[in-house]
Design a protein around this motif. Structure first.
Motif, PDB file in Angstrom:
ATOM      1  N   PHE A 385       0.919  -1.084   0.037  1.00 57.69           N
ATOM      2  CA  PHE A 385      -0.034   0.037  -0.091  1.00 57.69           C
ATOM      3  C   PHE A 385       0.954   1.317   0.175  1.00 57.69           C
ATOM      4  CE2 PHE A 385      -2.448  -3.222   2.555  1.00 57.69           C
ATOM      5  CZ  PHE A 385      -3.541  -3.428   1.396  1.00 57.69           C
ATOM      6  N   ALA A 386       1.856   1.390   0.876  1.00 58.37           N
ATOM      7  CA  ALA A 386       2.879   2.446   0.987  1.00 58.37           C
ATOM      8  C   ALA A 386       3.623   2.590  -0.294  1.00 58.37           C
ATOM      9  CB  ALA A 386       3.797   2.262   2.012  1.00 58.37           C
ATOM     10  N   ASP A 387       4.120   1.488  -0.823  1.00 56.62           N
ATOM     11  CA  ASP A 387       5.063   1.667  -1.820  1.00 56.62           C
ATOM     12  C   ASP A 387       4.096   2.133  -3.373  1.00 56.62           C
ATOM     13  OD1 ASP A 387       7.160   1.012  -0.370  1.00 56.62           O
ATOM     14  OD2 ASP A 387       7.207  -1.309  -0.842  1.00 56.62           O
ATOM     15  N   GLY A 388       2.998   1.365  -3.251  1.00 58.22           N
ATOM     16  CA  GLY A 388       1.938   1.670  -4.260  1.00 58.22           C
ATOM     17  C   GLY A 388       1.706   3.316  -4.410  1.00 58.22           C
ATOM     18  N   LEU A 389       1.465   3.915  -3.319  1.00 52.97           N
ATOM     19  CA  LEU A 389       1.368   5.382  -3.133  1.00 52.97           C
ATOM     20  C   LEU A 389       2.505   5.992  -3.520  1.00 52.97           C
ATOM     21  CD1 LEU A 389      -0.947   7.272  -1.862  1.00 52.97           C
ATOM     22  CD2 LEU A 389       0.187   7.278   0.029  1.00 52.97           C
ATOM     23  N   ARG A 390       3.636   5.544  -3.201  1.00 53.31           N
ATOM     24  CA  ARG A 390       4.982   6.349  -3.392  1.00 53.31           C
ATOM     25  C   ARG A 390       5.233   6.576  -5.068  1.00 53.31           C
ATOM     26  NH1 ARG A 390      10.422   3.540  -1.785  1.00 53.31           N
ATOM     27  NH2 ARG A 390       9.832   2.050  -3.546  1.00 53.31           N
ATOM     28  N   ASN A 391       4.652   5.138  -5.586  1.00 55.17           N
ATOM     29  CA  ASN A 391       4.782   5.437  -7.020  1.00 55.17           C
ATOM     30  C   ASN A 391       3.684   5.682  -7.899  1.00 55.17           C
ATOM     31  OD1 ASN A 391       7.411   3.855  -6.811  1.00 55.17           O
ATOM     32  ND2 ASN A 391       6.382   1.868  -6.542  1.00 55.17           N
ATOM     33  N   ALA A 392       2.865   6.303  -7.390  1.00 49.89           N
ATOM     34  CA  ALA A 392       1.572   6.778  -8.030  1.00 49.89           C
ATOM     35  C   ALA A 392       1.766   8.088  -8.878  1.00 49.89           C
ATOM     36  CB  ALA A 392       0.376   7.005  -6.803  1.00 49.89           C
ATOM     37  N   LYS A 393       1.281   7.920  -9.996  1.00 44.64           N
ATOM     38  CA  LYS A 393       1.510   9.223 -10.797  1.00 44.64           C
ATOM     39  C   LYS A 393       0.443   9.996 -10.915  1.00 44.64           C
ATOM     40  CE  LYS A 393       5.757   7.296 -11.755  1.00 44.64           C
ATOM     41  NZ  LYS A 393       6.817   8.114 -11.294  1.00 44.64           N
ATOM     42  N   THR A 394      -0.837   9.672 -10.843  1.00 46.46           N
ATOM     43  CA  THR A 394      -2.051  10.056 -11.064  1.00 46.46           C
ATOM     44  C   THR A 394      -3.144  10.096  -9.681  1.00 46.46           C
ATOM     45  OG1 THR A 394      -3.334   8.364 -12.126  1.00 46.46           O
ATOM     46  CG2 THR A 394      -1.854   9.890 -13.560  1.00 46.46           C
ATOM     47  N   PHE A 395      -4.110  11.177  -9.722  1.00 50.10           N
ATOM     48  CA  PHE A 395      -4.860  10.766  -8.636  1.00 50.10           C
ATOM     49  C   PHE A 395      -5.590   9.404  -8.740  1.00 50.10           C
ATOM     50  CE2 PHE A 395      -9.438  11.564  -7.075  1.00 50.10           C
ATOM     51  CZ  PHE A 395      -9.025  11.643  -5.557  1.00 50.10           C
ATOM     52  N   LYS A 396      -6.003   9.093 -10.107  1.00 44.32           N
ATOM     53  CA  LYS A 396      -6.741   7.753 -10.245  1.00 44.32           C
ATOM     54  C   LYS A 396      -5.803   6.689  -9.623  1.00 44.32           C
ATOM     55  CE  LYS A 396      -8.331   4.615 -13.775  1.00 44.32           C
ATOM     56  NZ  LYS A 396      -8.319   4.259 -15.389  1.00 44.32           N
ATOM     57  N   ASP A 397      -4.459   6.603  -9.598  1.00 44.22           N
ATOM     58  CA  ASP A 397      -3.703   5.594  -8.960  1.00 44.22           C
ATOM     59  C   ASP A 397      -4.026   5.588  -7.421  1.00 44.22           C
ATOM     60  OD1 ASP A 397      -2.829   4.937 -11.615  1.00 44.22           O
ATOM     61  OD2 ASP A 397      -0.993   6.203 -11.306  1.00 44.22           O
ATOM     62  N   VAL A 398      -4.122   7.007  -6.989  1.00 43.53           N
ATOM     63  CA  VAL A 398      -4.115   7.087  -5.365  1.00 43.53           C
ATOM     64  C   VAL A 398      -5.300   6.589  -5.099  1.00 43.53           C
ATOM     65  CG1 VAL A 398      -4.280   8.842  -3.614  1.00 43.53           C
ATOM     66  CG2 VAL A 398      -2.485   8.887  -5.544  1.00 43.53           C
ATOM     67  N   ARG A 399      -6.451   6.863  -5.852  1.00 45.12           N
ATOM     68  CA  ARG A 399      -7.890   6.456  -5.618  1.00 45.12           C
ATOM     69  C   ARG A 399      -7.956   4.852  -5.204  1.00 45.12           C
ATOM     70  NH1 ARG A 399     -12.141   9.076  -9.361  1.00 45.12           N
ATOM     71  NH2 ARG A 399     -11.408   7.130 -10.527  1.00 45.12           N
ATOM     72  N   GLU A 400      -7.327   4.287  -6.251  1.00 43.21           N
ATOM     73  CA  GLU A 400      -7.337   2.969  -6.450  1.00 43.21           C
ATOM     74  C   GLU A 400      -6.649   2.288  -5.104  1.00 43.21           C
ATOM     75  OE1 GLU A 400      -5.710   1.729 -10.154  1.00 43.21           O
ATOM     76  OE2 GLU A 400      -7.346   2.215 -11.289  1.00 43.21           O
ATOM     77  N   ILE A 401      -5.531   2.807  -4.752  1.00 43.81           N
ATOM     78  CA  ILE A 401      -4.715   2.212  -3.632  1.00 43.81           C
ATOM     79  C   ILE A 401      -5.601   2.675  -2.323  1.00 43.81           C
ATOM     80  CG2 ILE A 401      -2.463   2.725  -2.371  1.00 43.81           C
ATOM     81  CD1 ILE A 401      -1.370   3.781  -5.001  1.00 43.81           C
ATOM     82  N   PHE A 402      -6.094   3.664  -2.151  1.00 43.00           N
ATOM     83  CA  PHE A 402      -6.959   3.919  -1.063  1.00 43.00           C
ATOM     84  C   PHE A 402      -8.193   2.916  -0.994  1.00 43.00           C
ATOM     85  CE2 PHE A 402      -6.233   8.793  -0.553  1.00 43.00           C
ATOM     86  CZ  PHE A 402      -5.030   8.689   0.006  1.00 43.00           C
ATOM     87  N   GLU A 403      -8.669   2.560  -1.980  1.00 46.29           N
ATOM     88  CA  GLU A 403      -9.798   1.573  -2.170  1.00 46.29           C
ATOM     89  C   GLU A 403      -9.397   0.218  -1.374  1.00 46.29           C
ATOM     90  OE1 GLU A 403     -11.115   1.312  -6.014  1.00 46.29           O
ATOM     91  OE2 GLU A 403     -12.196   3.088  -5.986  1.00 46.29           O
ATOM     92  N   LYS A 404      -8.017  -0.358  -2.043  1.00 49.34           N
ATOM     93  CA  LYS A 404      -7.548  -1.314  -1.685  1.00 49.34           C
ATOM     94  C   LYS A 404      -7.336  -1.290  -0.172  1.00 49.34           C
ATOM     95  CE  LYS A 404      -5.681  -2.715  -6.095  1.00 49.34           C
ATOM     96  NZ  LYS A 404      -4.520  -2.709  -6.978  1.00 49.34           N
ATOM     97  N   LEU A 405      -6.534  -0.256   0.097  1.00 53.69           N
ATOM     98  CA  LEU A 405      -6.101   0.025   1.624  1.00 53.69           C
ATOM     99  C   LEU A 405      -7.288  -0.323   2.681  1.00 53.69           C
ATOM    100  CD1 LEU A 405      -3.968   0.904   3.701  1.00 53.69           C
ATOM    101  CD2 LEU A 405      -4.759   3.192   3.253  1.00 53.69           C
ATOM    102  N   ILE A 406      -8.507   0.529   2.239  1.00 57.91           N
ATOM    103  CA  ILE A 406      -9.675   0.482   3.242  1.00 57.91           C
ATOM    104  C   ILE A 406     -10.298  -0.660   3.241  1.00 57.91           C
ATOM    105  CG2 ILE A 406     -12.134   1.582   3.597  1.00 57.91           C
ATOM    106  CD1 ILE A 406      -9.483   3.258   4.195  1.00 57.91           C
ATOM    107  N   ARG A 407     -10.374  -1.499   2.258  1.00 60.14           N
ATOM    108  CA  ARG A 407     -10.980  -2.945   2.108  1.00 60.14           C
ATOM    109  C   ARG A 407      -9.913  -3.786   2.985  1.00 60.14           C
ATOM    110  NH1 ARG A 407     -11.901  -2.218  -3.570  1.00 60.14           N
ATOM    111  NH2 ARG A 407     -10.109  -3.614  -3.849  1.00 60.14           N
ATOM    112  N   GLU A 408      -9.021  -3.624   2.817  1.00 61.82           N
ATOM    113  CA  GLU A 408      -7.950  -4.519   3.761  1.00 61.82           C
ATOM    114  C   GLU A 408      -8.396  -4.356   5.300  1.00 61.82           C
ATOM    115  OE1 GLU A 408      -5.225  -7.629   4.312  1.00 61.82           O
ATOM    116  OE2 GLU A 408      -6.669  -7.281   2.587  1.00 61.82           O
ATOM    117  N   ALA A 409      -8.099  -2.811   5.363  1.00 65.33           N
ATOM    118  CA  ALA A 409      -8.230  -2.438   6.817  1.00 65.33           C
ATOM    119  C   ALA A 409      -9.527  -3.059   7.448  1.00 65.33           C
ATOM    120  CB  ALA A 409      -7.995  -0.906   6.680  1.00 65.33           C
ATOM    121  N   LYS A 410     -10.465  -2.509   6.693  1.00 66.11           N
ATOM    122  CA  LYS A 410     -11.982  -3.163   7.462  1.00 66.11           C
ATOM    123  C   LYS A 410     -11.898  -4.683   7.437  1.00 66.11           C
ATOM    124  CE  LYS A 410     -15.696  -1.643   5.670  1.00 66.11           C
ATOM    125  NZ  LYS A 410     -16.799  -1.007   4.532  1.00 66.11           N
TER     126      LYS A 410
END
Length: 481
Positions: A385-410
């Motif tokens: 999750f952290a590494d994906g965020l570091r390599n994100a180039k667009t807001f769409k990339d960030v949004r997808e990472i947040f989705e995966k992060l929240i699902r895993e956190a829940k």
């Protein structure tokens, strides 16, 4: 008042050694001394000057200090030590000539200088230091025998007069620090010479004299590159940072070792601008503790190189890389070591130039806690999750990472919340997601600043702080925003 001038030899470490030697003579003679840096040489001024007193003080150093063989070990073979130490014959000869510093160290014209035939200091009427031997490592770590190409017979030495040679040795052992590295057969050492950028008064010079006595033969760590040496020295001796900050010092470093015959080998030399490192160390004891952790046991070279580059060159893009390296190299199988929050905030603010409102933003810190859970929790550790965020180039990339992060956190929240010793992750409030989305979409600079801040806070103890567990909020709609 009189002003003396070092001879502009072209060897930077030799110039400062001679200047320090003159300063030491002046201090011991009771003069008020000022050392003034110039381009390629130094001015040393004496107030209340007496030629007789200066000469007597210099001869006193020759008799009581520079007559001992142990001060002529650096780069000198055992059989040659007696050529350099100030024996009775040398002292009596200098007494007879009546050393006059004011005449010897006047302004020097370096035009039409023939370095093959003349001494590098220009004092050709004074006998050569060490007889015919000339410059040695005691005088300058840059000295050698520059033979002409394909002409092996041209083996001239670089000449230096006795007075400059002894002043250089006096300056080296008065103001240079000898710092030890490694153990046993891997033992090496670094000679550290303070290089002033601004004028030094008598009080400043006496302060450096006292510091030299404190740091003599100080052991720093196991072997590490000269590149990372200085930040380690400041971390181990934080009071040195205050001196650097006050006097605006740079440093000349020489990494030395002994070969199988016991001869000195100069492995590397470097100039260091110490101010970026001293500013970091003096800002917080946690910054010093961070570097000491990297020096413990075997030095963590990758992290040390990274933090050195970050501080020296303000390489803000490498901040996430350092955070990850630090956690990986200082953690153990049973414990995940994180950055101190104070250190993370310093790097974000002073190096990353991150806006204060982003560093302190509640939404940013909330998301960082959730990211951090998958960094420090051994049972559910997942850097993706952290590494994906570091390599994100667009807001769409960030949004997808947040989705995966929240699902895993829940998912982990549901698994951990009912366990007797459960450790559920922090779940961000929907408003946090909306707010961070708004900040990241405002402009490109804010986009990158938020990513860097999230990453460093996730890899710091900031993300490990106790969190009040609240009922799960629906955040999926906010993520899509």
């Amino acid at each position: 008042m009189i002003t003396l001038y070092t001879p502009a030899t072209g060897f930077p470490d030799l110039e400062i050694k001679i200047a320090y030697g003159l300063a030491r003579v002046g201090i011991e003679a009771g003069f008020e001394v000022q050392l003034v840096p110039q381009k390629g040489f130094y001015q040393v001024s004496y107030n209340h000057y007496s030629s007789t007193k200066a000469s007597d003080t210099f001869l006193m150093f020759l008799q009581r200090f520079l007559s001992a063989d142990r001060f002529f070990d650096l780069g000198v073979k055992a059989k040659d030590k007696t050529k350099y130490s100030a024996d009775e014959k040398i002292i009596n000869e200098l007494k007879r000539k009546n050393v006059n510093f004011h005449q010897i160290f006047n302004e020097r014209a370096v035009l039409d200088f023939d370095f093959k035939r003349k001494t590098f200091c220009g004092h050709d009427k004074i006998p050569r230091f060490g007889g015919r031997s000339g410059l040695i490592l005691l005088s300058s770590f840059h000295a050698g025998k520059p033979y002409e190409r394909d002409k092996r017979s041209d083996t001239f030495n670089l000449g230096l007069c006795e007075i400059c040679g002894y002043l250089a040795v006096l300056g080296l052992y008065s103001f240079g620090f000898n710092i030890q590295l490694g153990k046993g057969k891997n033992r090496k050492y670094v000679i550290v010479l303070p290089i002033p950028e601004e004028n030094l008064s008598t009080d400043d010079l006496q302060f450096l004299l006292a510091l030299q006595k404190t740091l003599h033969n100080f052991w720093l760590s196991d072997l590490q590159p000269l590149r990372t040496f200085f930040i380690g020295l400041l971390a181990k001796v934080p009071s040195l940072s205050d001196i650097v900050n006050e006097l605006k010092l740079k440093f000349h470093l020489s990494l030395l070792s002994k070969d199988n015959r016991g001869d000195t080998v100069v492995e590397q030399t470097a100039f260091v601008n110490a101010l970026p490192f001293s500013k970091f160390i003096s800002d917080s004891p946690y910054n010093s503790a961070t570097i000491i952790k990297l020096l413990s046991d075997s030095p963590k070279i990758s992290s040390l190189v990274e933090i050195t580059n970050i501080l020296e060159y303000s390489e803000k893009k490498n901040l996430p890389k350092f955070a990850r390296l630090y956690v990986q190299e200082t953690s153990t199988n049973n414990y995940v070591n994180l950055l101190y929050p104070e250190t993370a905030k310093y790097l974000l603010k002073e190096v990353g130039m991150i806006k204060e409102e982003i560093i302190k933003n509640k939404a940013v810190r909330s998301i960082a806690k959730t990211l951090g859970y998958f960094v420090w929790n051994k049972d559910h550790q997942n850097y993706s999750f952290a590494d994906g965020l570091r390599n994100a180039k667009t807001f769409k990339d960030v949004r997808e990472i947040f989705e995966k992060l929240i699902r895993e956190a829940k998912l982990r929240y549901d698994q951990e919340k009912n366990k007797p010793n459960g450790n559920p992750p922090h779940l961000p409030h929907p408003d946090d997601i909306e707010q961070i989305n708004h900040i990241m979409q405002s402009d490109e600079e804010s986009f990158h600043q938020v990513i860097t801040t999230l990453y460093l806070l996730a890899f710091s103890f900031e993300s490990y702080k106790t969190i009040k567990i609240e009922p799960i909020q629906e955040v999926s709609n906010a993520i899509q925003g």
